[in-house]
Design a protein around this motif. Structure first.
Motif, mmCIF file in Angstrom:
data_model
loop_
_atom_site.group_PDB
_atom_site.id
_atom_site.type_symbol
_atom_site.label_atom_id
_atom_site.label_comp_id
_atom_site.label_asym_id
_atom_site.label_seq_id
_atom_site.Cartn_x
_atom_site.Cartn_y
_atom_site.Cartn_z
ATOM 1 N N GLY A 93 0.791 -1.234 0.000
ATOM 2 C CA GLY A 93 0.000 0.000 0.000
ATOM 3 C C GLY A 93 0.816 1.273 0.000
ATOM 4 N N GLY A 94 2.144 1.152 0.162
ATOM 5 C CA GLY A 94 2.984 2.337 0.207
ATOM 6 C C GLY A 94 3.039 2.935 1.594
ATOM 7 N N PRO A 95 3.897 3.948 1.797
ATOM 8 C CA PRO A 95 4.038 4.579 3.115
ATOM 9 C C PRO A 95 2.735 5.162 3.649
ATOM 10 C CG PRO A 95 5.827 5.233 1.658
ATOM 11 C CD PRO A 95 4.829 4.510 0.805
ATOM 12 N N GLY A 96 1.835 5.595 2.752
ATOM 13 C CA GLY A 96 0.579 6.205 3.189
ATOM 14 C C GLY A 96 -0.306 5.260 3.966
ATOM 15 N N ALA A 97 -0.128 3.957 3.778
ATOM 16 C CA ALA A 97 -0.940 2.984 4.517
ATOM 17 C C ALA A 97 -0.727 3.120 6.018
ATOM 18 C CB ALA A 97 -0.591 1.570 4.064
ATOM 19 N N VAL A 98 0.463 3.579 6.418
ATOM 20 C CA VAL A 98 0.769 3.758 7.836
ATOM 21 C C VAL A 98 -0.145 4.815 8.451
ATOM 22 C CG1 VAL A 98 2.553 4.410 9.508
ATOM 23 C CG2 VAL A 98 3.164 3.056 7.488
ATOM 24 N N PHE A 99 -0.381 5.906 7.716
ATOM 25 C CA PHE A 99 -1.262 6.966 8.222
ATOM 26 C C PHE A 99 -2.668 6.439 8.474
ATOM 27 C CE2 PHE A 99 -4.604 10.039 7.340
ATOM 28 C CZ PHE A 99 -4.318 11.024 8.272
ATOM 29 N N TRP A 100 -3.205 5.696 7.515
ATOM 30 C CA TRP A 100 -4.566 5.185 7.665
ATOM 31 C C TRP A 100 -4.644 4.137 8.764
ATOM 32 C CZ3 TRP A 100 -7.879 8.319 5.709
ATOM 33 C CH2 TRP A 100 -7.513 9.105 4.630
ATOM 34 N N MET A 101 -3.546 3.460 8.993
ATOM 35 C CA MET A 101 -3.461 2.528 10.111
ATOM 36 C C MET A 101 -3.538 3.293 11.434
ATOM 37 S SD MET A 101 -0.336 -0.097 10.837
ATOM 38 C CE MET A 101 0.768 1.282 11.213
ATOM 39 N N TRP A 102 -2.811 4.410 11.519
ATOM 40 C CA TRP A 102 -2.876 5.256 12.713
ATOM 41 C C TRP A 102 -4.296 5.774 12.942
ATOM 42 C CZ3 TRP A 102 1.931 8.672 11.186
ATOM 43 C CH2 TRP A 102 3.104 7.978 11.519
ATOM 44 N N LEU A 103 -4.908 6.250 11.853
ATOM 45 C CA LEU A 103 -6.236 6.863 11.974
ATOM 46 C C LEU A 103 -7.266 5.873 12.479
ATOM 47 C CD1 LEU A 103 -7.872 9.459 11.525
ATOM 48 C CD2 LEU A 103 -8.389 8.644 9.216
ATOM 49 N N VAL A 104 -7.265 4.653 11.924
ATOM 50 C CA VAL A 104 -8.259 3.670 12.345
ATOM 51 C C VAL A 104 -8.020 3.253 13.796
ATOM 52 C CG1 VAL A 104 -7.059 1.525 11.682
ATOM 53 C CG2 VAL A 104 -9.546 1.659 11.515
ATOM 54 N N ALA A 105 -6.775 3.345 14.266
ATOM 55 C CA ALA A 105 -6.486 3.015 15.666
ATOM 56 C C ALA A 105 -7.038 4.093 16.598
ATOM 57 C CB ALA A 105 -4.986 2.865 15.868
ATOM 58 N N LEU A 106 -6.851 5.354 16.236
ATOM 59 C CA LEU A 106 -7.337 6.451 17.078
ATOM 60 C C LEU A 106 -8.860 6.447 17.142
ATOM 61 C CD1 LEU A 106 -4.912 9.315 15.962
ATOM 62 C CD2 LEU A 106 -4.848 8.002 18.089
ATOM 63 N N ILE A 107 -9.487 6.204 16.010
ATOM 64 C CA ILE A 107 -10.952 6.131 15.989
ATOM 65 C C ILE A 107 -11.422 4.862 16.700
ATOM 66 C CG2 ILE A 107 -12.974 5.880 14.498
ATOM 67 C CD1 ILE A 107 -11.513 7.541 12.393
ATOM 68 N N GLY A 108 -10.737 3.761 16.421
ATOM 69 C CA GLY A 108 -11.134 2.473 16.984
ATOM 70 C C GLY A 108 -10.978 2.380 18.485
ATOM 71 N N SER A 109 -10.154 3.245 19.079
ATOM 72 C CA SER A 109 -9.985 3.222 20.532
ATOM 73 C C SER A 109 -11.308 3.423 21.251
ATOM 74 C CB SER A 109 -8.988 4.307 20.965
ATOM 75 O OG SER A 109 -7.697 4.015 20.503
ATOM 76 N N ALA A 110 -12.180 4.242 20.662
ATOM 77 C CA ALA A 110 -13.491 4.471 21.274
ATOM 78 C C ALA A 110 -14.340 3.211 21.197
ATOM 79 C CB ALA A 110 -14.200 5.639 20.580
ATOM 80 N N SER A 111 -14.256 2.495 20.078
ATOM 81 C CA SER A 111 -14.989 1.227 19.943
ATOM 82 C C SER A 111 -14.474 0.211 20.941
ATOM 83 C CB SER A 111 -14.839 0.679 18.519
ATOM 84 O OG SER A 111 -15.338 1.587 17.564
ATOM 85 N N SER A 112 -13.154 0.186 21.121
ATOM 86 C CA SER A 112 -12.555 -0.735 22.088
ATOM 87 C C SER A 112 -13.034 -0.420 23.498
ATOM 88 C CB SER A 112 -11.025 -0.652 22.016
ATOM 89 O OG SER A 112 -10.429 -1.570 22.899
ATOM 90 N N PHE A 113 -13.139 0.862 23.820
ATOM 91 C CA PHE A 113 -13.642 1.253 25.137
ATOM 92 C C PHE A 113 -15.055 0.732 25.355
ATOM 93 C CE2 PHE A 113 -16.466 4.163 27.390
ATOM 94 C CZ PHE A 113 -15.919 4.109 28.665
ATOM 95 N N VAL A 114 -15.923 0.927 24.371
ATOM 96 C CA VAL A 114 -17.325 0.529 24.499
ATOM 97 C C VAL A 114 -17.459 -0.981 24.654
ATOM 98 C CG1 VAL A 114 -19.544 0.411 23.292
ATOM 99 C CG2 VAL A 114 -18.233 2.544 23.284
ATOM 100 N N GLU A 115 -16.816 -1.763 23.778
ATOM 101 C CA GLU A 115 -16.977 -3.216 23.831
ATOM 102 C C GLU A 115 -16.382 -3.816 25.105
ATOM 103 O OE1 GLU A 115 -15.122 -4.975 20.411
ATOM 104 O OE2 GLU A 115 -13.122 -4.190 20.883
ATOM 105 N N SER A 116 -15.267 -3.245 25.582
ATOM 106 C CA SER A 116 -14.643 -3.782 26.792
ATOM 107 C C SER A 116 -15.419 -3.393 28.046
ATOM 108 C CB SER A 116 -13.187 -3.295 26.895
ATOM 109 O OG SER A 116 -12.422 -3.821 25.837
ATOM 110 N N THR A 117 -16.007 -2.206 28.057
ATOM 111 C CA THR A 117 -16.853 -1.796 29.174
ATOM 112 C C THR A 117 -18.087 -2.679 29.248
ATOM 113 O OG1 THR A 117 -16.097 0.514 29.020
ATOM 114 C CG2 THR A 117 -18.169 0.111 30.181
ATOM 115 N N LEU A 118 -18.689 -2.968 28.095
ATOM 116 C CA LEU A 118 -19.846 -3.866 28.061
ATOM 117 C C LEU A 118 -19.476 -5.268 28.539
ATOM 118 C CD1 LEU A 118 -21.445 -2.821 24.637
ATOM 119 C CD2 LEU A 118 -22.384 -2.409 26.928
#
Length: 476
Positions: A93-118
């Motif tokens: 995917g090229g170096p840019g794939a790293v950025f999108w990997m970072w972004l999905v992690a920052l957004i996904g942290s909220a999903s992780s919070f919700v599922e683990s709290t449940l």
């Protein structure tokens, strides 16, 4: 076989391109806004809670501490995908794939919070410890046992079976490349070690993870920091390549821009597992006084996995200035090639050792996800559990010796279906995680350092098995 593999690939591409990526991002953003970006507001609190979870009193009475639960989930998250997977993402995917990997992690942290709290809210007692996860909150919170059974079957096929075979395969390749160790010999050693841990139950899994995870994570990060410091003058170019490639809209016409985003998102999800429903199985085991505590700690796990450890691999590969002219190596071989370029032949051995620790810890963590869900379906049936453990060991040996493309592609399909089922559940039950967070925030603002959870304070929740009595309220 080629026809079947092509069919599986088409399904895989459809699920990831048109359903899962969109669902993950939309729900991640929704959870971020509804929790007022809990992953950023409570970042300091996460470290405080993790430190508290390391206290001796948190392990009293044979219970699993918050720190141990964090290590179990991190053991599964931090696997060969953090090394081999990131190298593949950069090459495809090229170096840019790293950025999108970072972004999905920052957004996904909220999903992780919700599922683990449940998972914490709906956990059940398991002797002196606890167990839970998506199957448990699907049955109790949604009253949909069929949905819970479906999830349990999918996660059992995916993590302790196929993903463990993937981990073993990468490990055998790394040791064969670095030391010339035959794959069969590596497979036998890994099977013996795996059996020694998993036949000891969740407490042995927790103890092994608690030791391995901090050691290998710190060692890997220190080596990466050394490489970055050694090449500090090149880091502006590395970041420039990541961001310029991530937003190179001219590549829309070539059809590679969307592919780069998908590679980054897919590798990010495969690595940090946010929203997939895997980490909540570990989160539910923790002995804590409030569900939100473990939700915050598990959110920190996403940050640790992707923003820190995956970035370490990305920087080492991108600083390998000749990576575009390699011998054609990809995956684990490219990571070994890159590190040996930076620190000499020791790099091959170091990556091999890291892969061993990363993969073994993942095998142990993945196994527990299966155990929790097998127990959900069959209860504490010793015969079923014995057979399950034997199959796990056999899959480790199979993965060490063979690499069948259709198996890996099928794993992606199963993972996508598993994630979709879990995302539907947490979208419907998320309101209880939001209300639990409000309850926790109110207590912290009132000066209470160690908030406790009372289900009566959560509108619409009703009775849950492990909360609402004095003994549980005194847990850490």
């Amino acid at each position: 076989m080629e026809t079947l593999n092509g069919f599986v690939t088409v399904i895989n591409d459809f699920l990831w391109t048109y359903i899962l990526v969109i669902a993950l991002i939309v729900l991640g953003l929704y959870f971020s806004f509804r929790t007022r970006f809990v992953q950023f507001r409570y970042f300091g609190e996460m470290f405080r809670l993790l430190g508290d979870g390391m206290g001796k009193e948190a392990k009293a009475d044979g219970k699993i501490s918050s720190f141990q639960a964090f290590c179990i989930s991190t053991a599964s998250r931090v696997g060969t995908g953090n090394i081999a997977g990131i190298a593949i993402a950069i090459m495809s995917g090229g170096p840019g794939a790293v950025f999108w990997m970072w972004l999905v992690a920052l957004i996904g942290s909220a999903s992780s919070f919700v599922e683990s709290t449940l998972a914490q809210i709906y956990k059940i007692k398991d002797g002196t410890a606890f167990r839970g996860g998506p199957a448990y909150y699907m049955e109790q919170g949604l009253n949909q046992r069929w949905m819970a059974i479906l999830f349990s079957v999918l996660i059992t096929l995916c993590f302790p079976f196929v993903f463990n075979a993937v981990q073993a395969n990468t490990m055998s390749l790394a040791f064969n490349s670095a030391f010339g160790v035959p794959k069969l010999a590596m497979g036998i050693v890994l099977c013996v070690l795996t059996a020694a841990v998993i036949f000891g139950g969740v407490h042995r899994v927790a103890k092994v993870s608690e030791v391995i995870v901090p050691i290998f994570a710190v060692a890997y990060i220190l080596i990466a920091l050394f490489v970055v410091a050694k090449n500090i003058t090149l880091m502006p170019q590395v970041f420039g390549a990541i961001f310029s490639s991530a937003f190179n809209f001219r590549e829309f016409t070539a059809g590679t821009f969307t592919g780069m985003i998908l590679v980054g998102v897919k590798r990010g999800l495969f690595s940090n597992e946010a929203g997939m429903g895997s980490a909540p199985n570990a989160a539910a085991t923790a002995n804590t006084s409030h569900p939100v505590k473990q939700g915050l700690i598990q959110s920190l796990g996403v940050f640790t996995d992707t923003i820190i450890i995956c970035s370490c691999t990305a920087f080492m590969v991108l600083l390998y200035t000749q990576f575009a002219q390699t011998s054609g190596a990809t995956g684990i071989e490219l990571a070994q090639e890159a590190l040996s370029y930076h620190i000499g032949s020791f790099g091959y051995m170091f990556i091999a050792v890291c892969i061993f620790l990363f993969a073994f810890s993942s095998i142990v963590g993945n196994y527990y996800y299966g155990q929790s869900n097998i127990e959900f379906i069959f209860g504490e049936n010793k015969n079923v559990m014995f057979v399950f453990r034997c199959v796990v060991v056999c899959m480790v040996l199979f993965g060490s010796l063979t690499q069948v493309e259709i198996v890996w592609n099928l794993a992606d399909v199963i993972m996508a279906l598993m994630a979709i089922v879990n995302l539907v559940a947490i979208a419907l039950l998320g309101k209880f995680a939001f209300r639990a967070l409000d309850d926790y925030t109110k207590q912290r603002k009132a000066g209470i350092k160690n908030p406790t959870f009372n289900p009566a304070n959560i509108e619409g929740l009703g009775k849950v098995e492990c909360w609402g009595n004095d003994k549980d309220s005194k847990a850490l």
